[in-house]
Write an enzyme that holds these catalytic residues in place. Structure first.
Site, short mmCIF file in Angstrom:
data_model
loop_
_atom_site.label_atom_id
_atom_site.label_comp_id
_atom_site.label_asym_id
_atom_site.label_seq_id
_atom_site.Cartn_x
_atom_site.Cartn_y
_atom_site.Cartn_z
N HIS A 194 0.88 -1.18 0.00
CA HIS A 194 0.00 0.00 0.00
C HIS A 194 0.90 1.21 0.00
O HIS A 194 2.08 1.12 0.35
CB HIS A 194 -0.91 -0.01 1.23
N HIS A 208 2.03 5.38 0.74
CA HIS A 208 1.97 6.52 1.66
C HIS A 208 2.46 7.76 0.94
O HIS A 208 3.36 7.68 0.09
CB HIS A 208 2.86 6.29 2.89
N ASP A 210 11.05 7.99 -4.49
CA ASP A 210 9.74 8.36 -5.03
C ASP A 210 9.21 7.31 -6.01
O ASP A 210 9.92 6.87 -6.92
CB ASP A 210 9.82 9.72 -5.74
N HIS A 211 7.95 6.91 -5.78
CA HIS A 211 7.27 5.90 -6.60
C HIS A 211 7.97 4.54 -6.57
O HIS A 211 7.86 3.76 -7.52
CB HIS A 211 7.07 6.39 -8.04
N GLU A 256 4.46 9.88 7.89
CA GLU A 256 3.89 8.81 7.08
C GLU A 256 2.44 9.13 6.74
O GLU A 256 1.92 8.72 5.70
CB GLU A 256 3.98 7.47 7.82
NI NI Z 1 1.99 1.60 5.84
#
Ligand code: NI
Length: 140
Positions: free
Chosen positions: A40, A42, A80-81, A125
């Site tokens: 997932h 952030h 990043d990404h 986060e």
């Molecule tokens: Ni997480």
């Protein structure tokens, strides 16, 4: 005069918190949604603090363009990404928690900046949850 300057940065990354020595139930109980098997994302916010003595000839602590470029090259472009678990070698055997991530970013920046500077990072986060490294009771 000793002073602190700061610079903000932003990047997005994916991760999964999973300890293979724990049972599935224990992983779920400890890491919750961050244990999701398919990862997932952030939206990380980073603030970097650099402390030291102001240069009397320039009035600067550090050229913020230099700091900006170091953060861009060594943090934003590295993370990043990315999938932190799969794309970042430092997390091959280290849980990509915000705590461990803040320390990694600190150590990367410390290796790129003049050792005369003291560096602290604050990594969010989520908009409400952040980690500061080094601990605020250990700032010299
Ligand atoms: Ni997480």
């Amino acid at each position: 005069m000793r002073i602190t300057v700061s610079r903000r940065a932003h990047f997005n990354a994916a991760h999964r918190l999973h300890n293979p020595t724990f049972s599935d139930e224990k992983n779920e109980a400890i890491f919750g949604k961050c244990n999701n098997a398919n990862y997932h994302g952030h939206n990380y916010e980073l603030e970097v603090f650099v402390s030291g003595e102001v240069n009397q000839e320039t009035g600067y602590l550090i050229d913020l363009k230099v700091l900006k470029d170091i953060i861009k090259e060594h943090v934003e472009e590295k993370f990043d990404h990315k999938n932190l678990n799969l794309d970042v070698p430092e997390f091959a055997n280290l849980l990509p928690s915000t705590e461990n991530f803040a320390k990694l970013i600190h150590d990367i920046l410390a290796s790129k900046l003049d050792p005369a500077f003291s560096i602290q990072v604050k990594l969010w986060e989520t908009p409400r949850n952040a980690v500061i490294y080094p601990a605020i009771d250990q700032i010299r």
